[in-house]
Design a protein around this motif. Structure first.
Motif, PDB file in Angstrom:
ATOM      1  N   VAL A 183      50.319  46.711  37.409  1.00 63.60           N
ATOM      2  CA  VAL A 183      48.854  46.563  37.416  1.00 63.60           C
ATOM      3  C   VAL A 183      48.512  47.493  38.453  1.00 63.60           C
ATOM      4  O   VAL A 183      49.123  47.563  39.519  1.00 63.60           O
ATOM      5  CB  VAL A 183      48.484  45.363  38.103  1.00 63.60           C
ATOM      6  N   ARG A 185      46.053  50.412  40.364  1.00 65.75           N
ATOM      7  CA  ARG A 185      44.417  50.754  40.534  1.00 65.75           C
ATOM      8  C   ARG A 185      44.201  51.980  40.256  1.00 65.75           C
ATOM      9  O   ARG A 185      42.859  52.395  39.884  1.00 65.75           O
ATOM     10  CB  ARG A 185      44.144  50.333  42.056  1.00 65.75           C
ATOM     11  N   TYR A 213      48.555  48.324  33.036  1.00 70.27           N
ATOM     12  CA  TYR A 213      47.208  48.433  33.029  1.00 70.27           C
ATOM     13  C   TYR A 213      46.676  49.166  34.235  1.00 70.27           C
ATOM     14  O   TYR A 213      47.194  48.841  35.287  1.00 70.27           O
ATOM     15  CB  TYR A 213      46.686  46.811  33.532  1.00 70.27           C
ATOM     16  N   ASN A 215      43.803  51.684  36.426  1.00 68.79           N
ATOM     17  CA  ASN A 215      42.533  51.507  36.858  1.00 68.79           C
ATOM     18  C   ASN A 215      42.113  49.939  36.683  1.00 68.79           C
ATOM     19  O   ASN A 215      40.911  49.424  36.471  1.00 68.79           O
ATOM     20  CB  ASN A 215      41.309  52.137  35.774  1.00 68.79           C
ATOM     21  N   SER A 216      43.066  49.233  37.236  1.00 73.26           N
ATOM     22  CA  SER A 216      42.696  47.619  37.232  1.00 73.26           C
ATOM     23  C   SER A 216      43.322  47.005  38.473  1.00 73.26           C
ATOM     24  O   SER A 216      44.152  47.605  39.223  1.00 73.26           O
ATOM     25  CB  SER A 216      43.790  47.127  35.907  1.00 73.26           C
ATOM     26  N   SER A 217      42.962  45.770  38.469  1.00 71.45           N
ATOM     27  CA  SER A 217      43.327  45.210  39.633  1.00 71.45           C
ATOM     28  C   SER A 217      43.396  43.599  39.275  1.00 71.45           C
ATOM     29  O   SER A 217      42.847  43.169  38.450  1.00 71.45           O
ATOM     30  CB  SER A 217      42.468  45.097  40.816  1.00 71.45           C
ATOM     31  N   ILE A 228      43.597  39.776  35.129  1.00 64.82           N
ATOM     32  CA  ILE A 228      43.702  41.025  35.634  1.00 64.82           C
ATOM     33  C   ILE A 228      42.363  41.540  35.202  1.00 64.82           C
ATOM     34  O   ILE A 228      41.976  41.530  33.909  1.00 64.82           O
ATOM     35  CB  ILE A 228      44.839  41.822  34.613  1.00 64.82           C
ATOM     36  N   ASN A 229      41.677  42.269  35.939  1.00 63.61           N
ATOM     37  CA  ASN A 229      40.429  42.990  35.778  1.00 63.61           C
ATOM     38  C   ASN A 229      40.640  44.414  35.150  1.00 63.61           C
ATOM     39  O   ASN A 229      40.948  45.276  36.128  1.00 63.61           O
ATOM     40  CB  ASN A 229      39.611  43.095  37.135  1.00 63.61           C
ATOM     41  N   THR A 230      40.420  44.588  34.065  1.00 62.13           N
ATOM     42  CA  THR A 230      40.624  46.041  33.390  1.00 62.13           C
ATOM     43  C   THR A 230      39.597  46.563  32.976  1.00 62.13           C
ATOM     44  O   THR A 230      38.394  46.163  33.074  1.00 62.13           O
ATOM     45  CB  THR A 230      41.577  45.722  32.423  1.00 62.13           C
ATOM     46  N   PRO A 231      39.463  48.042  32.983  1.00 62.90           N
ATOM     47  CA  PRO A 231      38.290  48.524  32.087  1.00 62.90           C
ATOM     48  C   PRO A 231      37.719  48.232  30.926  1.00 62.90           C
ATOM     49  O   PRO A 231      36.490  48.174  30.512  1.00 62.90           O
ATOM     50  CB  PRO A 231      38.863  50.081  31.969  1.00 62.90           C
TER      51      PRO A 231
END
Length: 325
Positions: A183, A185, A213, A215-217, A228-231
């Protein structure tokens, strides 16, 4: 009364000790962990970016099997330096406070008190990890330190980060049979990753051996899952272990508590004379990566060794200037 008390038993703290001994100054090194504690906490299979001669201190040759030494070789080298020079060091003794006392200082450690004319702070930056600040970060499955890949064999592992430590953890655990997800960022693997390793991780991601992933966090961690917060929106995957290689920061609170001024910008760089390394408090000096504040990527062993010579030269100058009593 010590003439010099050195806080931190890493390579730069040891370099300061060697210079102090060379100048025939009465000194002591206090280290809150083991000898070269930061290096000890590096991954077991880590290889340095620097060549061995750039890691040398006190004119002691550092001979390694390859141009770029391993963690194990570095531990052996600095231990040999400490033994051969009879470095006066006390391990597992953390400094809690420094107070001005007359012409010198009183230093309170976890074990006793000391009096010293001068203090050198060489505490590095590897002790305080940057936190994710997400639910579940305190679960036993989450670590901010990576040691050995075998532990993670046949497990579902999430590695957070995109610099050297994260890339090493991802590749090594994958090669031991872990199912690895990174993961990141940023939109890509970090540019500072070792040039012989970066193509390896990029190719493993491209071929699908390691999932990544960008651009994710991470937004939440649970016993068996991670969010996981992804685009493309929130993704939930099965997970056994989280290796959060999010970086580390120096103990700037200790400097502030001591009275050392920090810059007001994001670097929080401590105030010191770059020629002598003396801070705004006469008699207190800084050496090594702590000099950069939050800019922890500008100073390394190889370009910080000179700090020891500058500091001891200034201490000797002031010592000569003192009136004879």
């Amino acid at each position: 009364m010590l003439q010099v008390l050195i806080i931190g038993g890493g390579p730069i703290g040891l370099a300061c000790a060697l210079e102090a001994a060379k100048a025939k100054l009465d000194y002591l090194v206090l280290e809150k962990g083991c000898l070269v504690n930061s290096l000890y906490n590096y991954p077991s299979n880590m290889t340095f970016f620097s060549t061995s001669e750039r890691l040398e201190i006190g004119k002691v040759p550092f001979v390694s099997n390859n141009p770029k030494p391993t963690r194990a070789e570095a531990l052996e080298y600095y231990r040999r330096v400490a033994v051969s020079h009879g470095v006066n060091i006390r391990l597992f003794e953390e400094v809690k406070a420094i107070k001005k006392s007359g012409k010198g200082f009183t230093v309170t450690s976890s074990k006793e008190k000391y009096s010293a004319d001068n203090i050198i702070i060489a505490t590095g930056f590897y002790d305080i990890p940057f936190k994710l600040n997400v639910p579940g970060e305190d679960l036993p499955k989450v670590t901010h330190y990576y040691k050995d890949p075998h532990f993670y064999a046949f497990q579902k592992v999430v590695v957070i980060g995109a610099q050297n430590s994260a890339v090493d953890a991802a590749l090594e655990t994958w090669r031991k049979g872990a199912e690895v997800t990174m993961v990141v960022r940023q939109p890509e693997i970090g540019q500072r990753v070792k040039y012989w390793v970066r193509p390896d991780i990029i190719n493993r991601i491209k071929e699908g051996s390691i999932k990544a992933y960008f651009n994710s966090s991470v937004s939440s961690i649970r016993d068996r899952e991670i969010d996981i917060n992804t685009p493309d929106g929130m993704v939930t995957i099965e997970n056994d272990w989280v290796i959060a290689m999010t970086g580390y920061e120096p103990n700037l609170e200790f400097l502030k508590k001591t009275g050392i001024r920090l810059s007001k910008d994001s670097s929080h760089k401590p105030e010191y004379n770059e020629k002598t390394h003396q801070t705004n408090i006469p008699g207190i000096y800084l050496a090594g990566v702590i000099c950069g504040g939050m800019d922890t990527h500008s100073l390394f062993i190889e370009n910080s060794r000179i700090h020891a010579k500058r500091i001891i030269a200034d201490i000797r100058k002031h010592k000569k200037a003192d009136p004879v009593t």
